[in-house]
Design a protein around this motif. Structure first.
Motif, short mmCIF file in Angstrom:
data_model
loop_
_atom_site.label_atom_id
_atom_site.label_comp_id
_atom_site.label_asym_id
_atom_site.label_seq_id
_atom_site.Cartn_x
_atom_site.Cartn_y
_atom_site.Cartn_z
N ARG A 159 0.81 -1.23 0.00
CA ARG A 159 0.00 0.00 0.00
C ARG A 159 0.84 1.26 0.00
NH1 ARG A 159 -4.47 -1.64 4.40
NH2 ARG A 159 -4.95 -3.59 3.40
N ARG A 160 1.93 1.26 0.75
CA ARG A 160 2.78 2.45 0.82
C ARG A 160 3.39 2.75 -0.55
NH1 ARG A 160 8.37 3.77 3.78
NH2 ARG A 160 9.08 2.25 2.28
N LEU A 161 3.88 1.72 -1.22
CA LEU A 161 4.45 1.89 -2.55
C LEU A 161 3.38 2.36 -3.54
CD1 LEU A 161 6.75 1.64 -4.57
CD2 LEU A 161 6.22 -0.81 -4.75
N ALA A 162 2.21 1.77 -3.48
CA ALA A 162 1.11 2.17 -4.37
C ALA A 162 0.75 3.64 -4.16
CB ALA A 162 -0.11 1.27 -4.14
N ALA A 163 0.74 4.10 -2.89
CA ALA A 163 0.41 5.50 -2.60
C ALA A 163 1.50 6.43 -3.15
CB ALA A 163 0.25 5.71 -1.10
N ILE A 164 2.76 6.05 -3.01
CA ILE A 164 3.86 6.87 -3.54
C ILE A 164 3.74 6.98 -5.05
CG2 ILE A 164 6.36 6.93 -3.92
CD1 ILE A 164 6.63 5.63 -1.09
N LEU A 165 3.53 5.85 -5.71
CA LEU A 165 3.43 5.86 -7.17
C LEU A 165 2.19 6.61 -7.65
CD1 LEU A 165 4.60 2.27 -8.06
CD2 LEU A 165 5.70 4.40 -8.74
N ASP A 166 1.10 6.48 -6.90
CA ASP A 166 -0.13 7.15 -7.30
C ASP A 166 0.06 8.67 -7.35
OD1 ASP A 166 -2.84 6.76 -8.13
OD2 ASP A 166 -3.45 7.70 -6.24
N ALA A 167 0.87 9.19 -6.45
CA ALA A 167 1.12 10.63 -6.39
C ALA A 167 2.32 11.06 -7.25
CB ALA A 167 1.37 11.05 -4.93
N TYR A 168 3.01 10.10 -7.85
CA TYR A 168 4.24 10.39 -8.58
C TYR A 168 3.96 11.02 -9.95
CZ TYR A 168 8.64 9.74 -11.01
OH TYR A 168 9.79 9.97 -11.72
N ALA A 169 4.77 12.01 -10.30
CA ALA A 169 4.77 12.59 -11.64
C ALA A 169 6.22 12.88 -12.01
CB ALA A 169 3.94 13.86 -11.69
N GLY A 170 6.74 12.14 -12.95
CA GLY A 170 8.14 12.27 -13.33
C GLY A 170 8.34 13.22 -14.50
N PRO A 171 9.60 13.44 -14.84
CA PRO A 171 9.92 14.33 -15.96
C PRO A 171 9.61 13.64 -17.30
CG PRO A 171 11.91 13.30 -15.14
CD PRO A 171 10.80 12.88 -14.22
N SER A 172 9.38 14.44 -18.32
CA SER A 172 9.20 13.89 -19.67
C SER A 172 10.53 13.35 -20.16
CB SER A 172 8.71 14.98 -20.63
OG SER A 172 7.41 15.38 -20.30
N TRP A 173 10.46 12.35 -20.98
CA TRP A 173 11.64 11.81 -21.64
C TRP A 173 11.24 11.38 -23.05
CZ3 TRP A 173 11.25 6.48 -22.76
CH2 TRP A 173 10.28 5.78 -22.06
N THR A 174 12.22 11.32 -23.91
CA THR A 174 11.97 10.97 -25.30
C THR A 174 12.51 9.58 -25.58
OG1 THR A 174 12.08 13.28 -25.95
CG2 THR A 174 12.36 11.64 -27.70
N ALA A 175 11.62 8.70 -26.03
CA ALA A 175 12.03 7.36 -26.44
C ALA A 175 12.57 7.49 -27.86
CB ALA A 175 10.85 6.40 -26.39
N ASN A 176 13.82 7.13 -28.05
CA ASN A 176 14.47 7.25 -29.34
C ASN A 176 14.79 5.91 -29.98
OD1 ASN A 176 14.75 10.16 -29.47
ND2 ASN A 176 16.18 9.94 -27.78
#
Length: 165
Positions: free
Chosen positions: A124-141
């Motif tokens: 649950r703790r990991l799920a809550a952290i990920l649920d609130a997570y917003a990372g930087p944009s990256w480009t798949a090349n």
């Protein structure tokens, strides 16, 4: 026999950003984090060149802008969500699916839901952290044909999303 899948891997910056936001117990093996575009499963080694040839015929979509944000689950599996140019990514994935099927390598027909598997045990703790997570944009090349060998991922073939080798 090789256990093959086709994947996009995130930038080192995106991996590092996510890793720093997770508990150390959940951030093991970040080099394995990827978006699975196609899972072929066990393929006889002599057929690998045919798989690579089918992938080489897929029209390159150009770089794809993505971002990790949010989370979800599949049973006990917890994953980080993928956002960004999802229509472009889904169209590219469909081109891969068709090319592999036409070459005699059908893949799972379930709907495509791009994600990064983070843990195979619900927490649950990991799920809550990920649920609130917003990372930087990256480009798949680049996309790659990978072989899963005893828990390690080894590249078999790769190509730029712009079509250059």
């Amino acid at each position: 026999m090789s256990r093959l899948f086709v994947a996009l891997f995130p930038s080192a910056e995106a991996v590092d950003h996510l890793r720093r936001h997770l508990p150390s117990s959940a951030a093991r093996r970040p080099e394995k984090w990827h978006v699975t575009l196609a899972f072929l499963g066990d393929v006889p080694d002599p057929d690998i060149p045919s798989v690579a040839a089918a992938l080489a015929d897929v029209p390159p979509p150009g770089p794809i802008s993505l971002r990790l944000a949010g989370s979800g689950t599949f049973g006990q599996v917890i994953w980080a969500g993928v956002h960004g140019s999802l229509e472009q990514l889904a169209a590219f994935r469909e081109d891969i699916r068709v090319a592999l099927a036409d070459a005699g390598f059908p893949i799972d027909a379930r709907p495509f839901r791009p994600h990064f598997t983070i843990s195979y045990r619900h927490d649950r703790r990991l799920a809550a952290i990920l649920d609130a997570y917003a990372g930087p944009s990256w480009t798949a090349n680049e996309f790659a044909l990978m072989n899963s060998v005893e828990g390690d991922y080894r590249p078999v073939w790769a190509r730029s999303l712009s079509g250059t080798p």
